[in-house]
Design a protein around this motif. Structure first.
Motif, PDB file in Angstrom:
ATOM      1  N   VAL A  95      -6.620  -2.953  12.414  1.00  9.10           N
ATOM      2  CA  VAL A  95      -5.512  -2.000  12.491  1.00  9.10           C
ATOM      3  C   VAL A  95      -5.498  -1.067  11.282  1.00  9.10           C
ATOM      4  N   GLN A  96      -5.899  -1.575  10.132  1.00 12.67           N
ATOM      5  CA  GLN A  96      -5.950  -0.718   8.942  1.00 12.67           C
ATOM      6  C   GLN A  96      -6.994   0.377   9.088  1.00 12.67           C
ATOM      7  N   LEU A  97      -8.156   0.005   9.633  1.00 12.54           N
ATOM      8  CA  LEU A  97      -9.224   0.997   9.798  1.00 12.54           C
ATOM      9  C   LEU A  97      -8.839   2.071  10.817  1.00 12.54           C
ATOM     10  N   LEU A  98      -8.253   1.651  11.954  1.00 16.45           N
ATOM     11  CA  LEU A  98      -7.878   2.643  12.965  1.00 16.45           C
ATOM     12  C   LEU A  98      -6.719   3.513  12.474  1.00 16.45           C
ATOM     13  N   SER A  99      -5.733   2.903  11.832  1.00 13.26           N
ATOM     14  CA  SER A  99      -4.606   3.674  11.320  1.00 13.26           C
ATOM     15  C   SER A  99      -5.071   4.680  10.271  1.00 13.26           C
ATOM     16  N   ASN A 100      -6.053   4.307   9.480  1.00 14.40           N
ATOM     17  CA  ASN A 100      -6.612   5.238   8.493  1.00 14.40           C
ATOM     18  C   ASN A 100      -7.264   6.430   9.185  1.00 14.40           C
ATOM     19  N   ARG A 101      -7.985   6.139  10.254  1.00 13.05           N
ATOM     20  CA  ARG A 101      -8.612   7.231  11.018  1.00 13.05           C
ATOM     21  C   ARG A 101      -7.555   8.155  11.622  1.00 13.05           C
ATOM     22  N   ALA A 102      -6.466   7.571  12.075  1.00 18.96           N
ATOM     23  CA  ALA A 102      -5.435   8.342  12.777  1.00 18.96           C
ATOM     24  C   ALA A 102      -4.341   8.867  11.841  1.00 18.96           C
ATOM     25  N   ASN A 103      -4.491   8.617  10.554  1.00 13.94           N
ATOM     26  CA  ASN A 103      -3.508   9.086   9.575  1.00 13.94           C
ATOM     27  C   ASN A 103      -2.092   8.578   9.869  1.00 13.94           C
ATOM     28  N   ILE A 104      -2.043   7.335  10.342  1.00 14.70           N
ATOM     29  CA  ILE A 104      -0.776   6.677  10.656  1.00 14.70           C
ATOM     30  C   ILE A 104      -0.431   5.717   9.523  1.00 14.70           C
ATOM     31  N   GLY A 105       0.829   5.729   9.088  1.00 15.12           N
ATOM     32  CA  GLY A 105       1.256   4.846   8.015  1.00 15.12           C
ATOM     33  C   GLY A 105       2.223   3.779   8.478  1.00 15.12           C
TER      34      GLY A 105
END
Length: 544
Positions: A403-413
């Motif tokens: 989830v950290q890797l995908l959220s980083n890609r999607a610029n989601i915090g």
């Protein structure tokens, strides 16, 4: 100075007039003689938040069904905290009372939040009536639908009374004996004969005349007026995962539509509670894909409710989240200096790469993790980089790393893995709809008034302290805990012995002279809160 003073007075006057207008509008809305609803559909998106709806709208690429009925906001705090647990949140929405963490359908034992009325020590843990019970006594059909176990906190709050949300055995038993017309969701494990009390609730359900269904086809083909659907041992699958992992499970929209079709056969109307449960679970895991999955599934269910309500013209629809969760944000540290030029696609396109939620993707992982890259790709990590793959291989918590890797890609915090205390959107449609900034407890009273009853009066009718009331009538009383998993209240006088089991809607009255016992079926369940038994006025009438 005079001009400034005049302006200040004018402003105060305008605010006061506005406030009075709001109060008068609310009073008018809550007056059952002026505005009532034949049917009420309450939809709860557990653990969602305003940013989830924004992301979902961008992801979908068109307006949400919810967008058409946005009417206000809801305060969600509990009796002890600015941030509520799902159990007191459900209790507030269903009964109109604030409560404590873990408490379902009972009053709090601790009140520390400013503005919340204190509770007398003797009233701590006392059961309080909910809108489903009120609707049932009005002669309306009733139903609960959930994508979690049906015994989970939110559906439990609309159908039971326990001091701990973890007490699935008591919750399940009360739900079965509440005689709710339609019950659809997961939670088969809590119904089995392996329960601590030894009762086979599936057998009881069938004896009560329900069509007991266990998959999508059985549900959709059923013609019964009484439906109980158990589609999973615990929770149902996420919507994005269903076709791959659990193709026999119905969608939330299908369960909602079936419930409406079934309940609307009742000429007196109906009450239905629908929960999209696993938005909350995904939020706890900081899984944006899971949150999107079940938010959009919930929005589909809202569309079904609105389709019925718009045609019917007598149906109040309310949709709300019980509390925020995760502090999800559009934008994170990646966009600190570029937020004003970062396009929508930078947030949404990475999420669209995901074919499954975190739960679904991890279910595909082999024991030796030889398909790790494929699992990551199913979660949206396409064209995985060497650094990302290394991070996954070295991870002590694969789900957290994904989830950290995908959220980083999607610029989601995300700010937390827990609930948050933000006010949330209120969505409503139809007669007596609540509007403006309201408290979660207000929604229960709005629904009750729209259906023509008062929740305080209903509590006084359904939950009377059995020991105190029976002793007033000259009975000697005791709570029989010989079988600790099946407590029984016993009252005895010269003529009769009355026994009342907890969680059921039955009372046994034995005539001492004839030795014959008559069993009466009640309109409500008896509740034991590990201290006192609570019975209805109906029971007291039988005892006189």
């Amino acid at each position: 100075m005079k001009k400034k003073k005049w302006l200040s007075l004018a402003l105060v006057g305008a605010i006061t007039a506005s406030s009075i207008g709001v109060v008068q509008a609310k009073d008018k809305e809550l007056n059952p003689k002026k505005v009532q609803a034949k049917n009420v559909i309450m939809l709860v998106m557990d653990g969602s938040s305003d940013n989830v709806s924004t992301i979902a709208r961008w992801y979908k690429g068109e307006p949400l069904a919810l967008d058409n009925i946005l009417t206000g906001a809801v305060r969600t705090y509990s009796a002890e905290s600015a941030i509520t647990d799902s159990a007191p949140a459900a209790t507030a929405l269903a009964t109109g009372n604030k409560s404590n963490s873990g408490y379902v359908g009972v009053l709090p034992s601790v009140v520390t939040t400013p503005g919340v009325a204190p509770v007398a020590e003797e009233d701590a843990f006392k059961p309080v009536a909910n809108v489903l019970e009120g609707a049932k006594l009005q002669g309306k059909a009733t139903g609960i639908v959930s994508t979690s176990e049906i015994q989970h906190a939110t559906p439990a709050g609309f159908s039971s009374h326990v001091t701990s949300r973890k007490n699935y055995d008591d919750i399940a038993e009360q739900q079965v004996y509440q005689n709710i017309d339609v019950v659809l969701g997961g939670g088969y494990e809590a119904l089995k004969e392996t329960r601590k009390d030894g009762e086979d609730l599936v057998k009881v359900i069938e004896e009560k005349g329900y069509d007991y269904v266990t998959d999508r086809n059985e549900l959709l083909s059923s013609k019964s007026d009484k439906l109980w659907g158990s589609f999973a041992p615990s929770a149902l699958a996420y919507d994005f995962d269903r076709l791959v992992t659990k193709p026999d499970e119905p969608t939330l929209a299908e369960m909602t539509e079936k419930a409406i079709v079934t309940l609307s056969k009742d000429k007196d109307g109906f009450f239905l509670m629908v929960e999209g449960s696993k938005i909350d679970w995904a939020a706890h895991a900081n899984d944006p894909v899971g949150m999107l999955s079940d938010f959009l599934a919930f929005d589909d269910a809202v569309a079904k409710a609105l389709e019925f309500a718009e045609k019917d013209g007598e149906t109040l629809v309310i949709a709300v989240t019980d509390h925020g969760n995760s502090g999800i944000t559009i934008g994170n540290v990646n966009t600190t200096s570029t937020y004003d030029t970062t396009p929508v696609s930078a947030y949404i396109n990475p999420l669209k790469e995901a074919k499954m939620t975190l739960e679904g993707a991890l279910s595909l992982l082999k024991k030796d993790k030889s398909n790790l890259a494929e699992v990551a790709e199913s979660y949206g990590l396409t064209n995985i980089t060497k650094e990302e793959l290394t991070a996954l291989k070295e991870s002590d918590n694969l789900g957290k790393t994904l989830v950290q890797l995908l959220s980083n890609r999607a610029n989601i915090g995300f700010t937390t893995g827990g609930h948050t205390g933000d006010d949330v959107f209120l969505y409503s449609f139809g007669p007596a709809k609540p509007t403006g900034l309201v408290d979660n407890t207000d929604l229960a009273h709005s629904m009750a008034t729209a259906m023509g009853f008062n929740l305080t009066d209903l509590t006084n009718k359904l939950f009377i302290n059995a020991i105190a009331e029976f002793e007033k009538l000259g009975y000697t009383t005791k709570i029989d805990l010989t079988d600790k998993n099946n407590p029984v209240f016993v009252a005895e006088n010269k003529k009769s012995i009355i026994t009342i089991p907890e969680n059921k809607n039955i009372v046994h009255i034995q005539n001492k002279n004839s030795k014959k016992t008559k069993t009466h079926t009640l309109d409500s369940v008896t509740v034991y809160n590990d201290k006192d038994f609570f019975v209805s006025k109906e029971v007291i009438k039988l005892a006189k």
